[in-house]
Design an enzyme around this catalytic site. Structure first.
Site, short mmCIF file in Angstrom:
data_model
loop_
_atom_site.label_atom_id
_atom_site.label_comp_id
_atom_site.label_asym_id
_atom_site.label_seq_id
_atom_site.Cartn_x
_atom_site.Cartn_y
_atom_site.Cartn_z
CG HIS A 63 41.22 83.81 15.25
ND1 HIS A 63 39.94 83.35 15.39
CD2 HIS A 63 41.48 83.79 13.91
CE1 HIS A 63 39.44 83.05 14.20
NE2 HIS A 63 40.35 83.32 13.29
CG HIS A 65 42.24 85.22 10.60
ND1 HIS A 65 42.35 83.85 10.68
CD2 HIS A 65 43.43 85.68 10.09
CE1 HIS A 65 43.56 83.48 10.25
NE2 HIS A 65 44.23 84.56 9.89
CG ASP A 67 36.58 85.36 9.44
OD1 ASP A 67 37.73 85.63 9.82
OD2 ASP A 67 36.19 84.18 9.29
CG HIS A 68 36.77 85.07 13.72
ND1 HIS A 68 36.00 84.08 14.28
CD2 HIS A 68 37.18 84.61 12.51
CE1 HIS A 68 35.96 83.05 13.45
NE2 HIS A 68 36.65 83.35 12.37
CG HIS A 141 43.15 79.38 13.13
ND1 HIS A 141 42.58 78.63 12.12
CD2 HIS A 141 42.87 80.68 12.82
CE1 HIS A 141 42.00 79.44 11.25
NE2 HIS A 141 42.17 80.70 11.64
CG ASP A 204 38.18 80.48 12.58
OD1 ASP A 204 37.00 80.34 12.90
OD2 ASP A 204 38.52 81.06 11.54
CG HIS A 262 33.78 80.00 10.69
ND1 HIS A 262 34.67 79.33 9.89
CD2 HIS A 262 34.36 81.20 10.95
CE1 HIS A 262 35.73 80.08 9.68
NE2 HIS A 262 35.56 81.22 10.31
ZN LIG Z 1 37.23 82.57 10.59
#
Ligand SMILES: [Zn+2]
Length: 305
Positions: A63, A65, A67-68, A141, A204, A262
């Site tokens: 996804h 976001h 951090d990914h 999510h 997530d 994570h």
């Molecule tokens: Zn994340």
């Protein structure tokens, strides 16, 4: 010998810490190098972990976001800079295609790499051949997220001694494998079942059916454990899992090796994730650390149902 291992590049949710980079995981699977969820700083982590841009054959993003996915820009430019010759396939949620476009073309660079985009709009197979199948399933999510599962088909291991006993050699071996029988010899007489291996990547999400479907009988399950059980309400509200929930999934799915990652920076002591998971799951548990290599466990000796 073929290599099947997870190279952990980053294990922090949301923001990097002094000891954890944002997410990033390279799965080496025979000739494939699948880079999952490259967060910010992935390029440098690759260098530290001994992963070259040329090792990457596939990008899988759960996804959009940061951090990914913030590491996509650097990694994608690096493919061209290092003149990667093979095509690299990119899988990501179709609803985030505009983010992928921006990250791919974040700054000026001379693009030579053959990067092929495969946006995912629904559950199902996304890639495969005779050696493995890759599928995606929608998770739960706040931003649309997909988890991934890699399945190697079940096969058979030929037994050289038995082949000799039955006087089968050369091209006849291939014929027997294709046709299942050669004269009086059946394939079962000269081979044993070789269960295919399964890898799942669940990142997530709150608990949902897809988590279980992805994890079913996985040899290795890499799964987010952002929170501990004491903060289950936070996990639910923000669309995440606790270590306890992740470990219960592993137990219910018949997982062999559980890789937790994570982590929220609110918990300074990673041992607490292990403690919590151990109470629910008696298989192998890895609380992932940056730059760690985790071997996919050896094959099961008999096929699972
Ligand atoms: Zn994340």
């Amino acid at each position: 010998m073929s290599t099947r291992e997870l190279v952990v590049l980053g294990t922090a949710s949301q923001v990097p810490t002094r000891h954890r980079n944002q997410n990033g995981y390279l799965l080496r699977w025979d000739g494939e190098g699948i880079l999952f969820d490259p967060g910010e700083g992935t390029q440098r982590q690759m260098l530290r972990a001994g992963v070259a841009a040329t090792d990457i054959t596939r990008l899988c993003v759960t996804h959009f976001h940061g951090d990914h996915s913030l590491g996509l820009s650097g990694v994608i430019q690096r493919l061209s800079l290092d003149k990667v010759q093979h095509p690299v396939h990119a899988h990501f949620p179709a609803s985030g295609a505009h983010y992928f476009e921006r990250l791919r073309h974040a700054t000026a660079f001379y693009e030579t790499a053959d990067l092929r985009e495969h946006p995912i709009a629904e559950d199902g197979p996304i890639a495969g051949g005779t050696k493995f199948a890759l599928e995606a399933r929608r998770l739960s999510h706040p931003v649309e997220a997909f988890g991934y599962r890699l399945t190697e088909p079940d096969g058979r291991t030929m037994l050289p001694e038995k082949l000799r006993e039955h006087g089968i050699s050369g091209p006849d071996v291939g014929r027997l494998q294709r046709e299942g029988r050669l004269g009086n010899t059946r394939l079962e007489d000269v081979s044993t079942p070789r269960p295919g291996q399964r890898f799942a990547f669940v990142m997530d999400t709150r608990l949902c059916d897809a988590v279980y479907a992805l994890g079913e009988n996985a040899d290795m399950l890499v799964i987010e454990a952002t929170f501990l059980a004491e903060d289950t309400h936070l996990a639910r509200d923000f669309g995440h899992l606790t270590a306890q929930q992740a470990a219960r999934v592993a137990a219910e799915c018949g997982v062999r090796q559980l890789v937790l990652t994570h982590f929220s920076q609110r918990y300074p002591d990673p041992a607490r994730f292990l403690e919590e998971a151990k109470a629910e799951f008696d298989g192998e548990i890895v609380v992932a650390e940056d730059l760690e290599r985790v071997q996919v466990p050896k094959r099961r000796s008999s096929p699972t149902a």
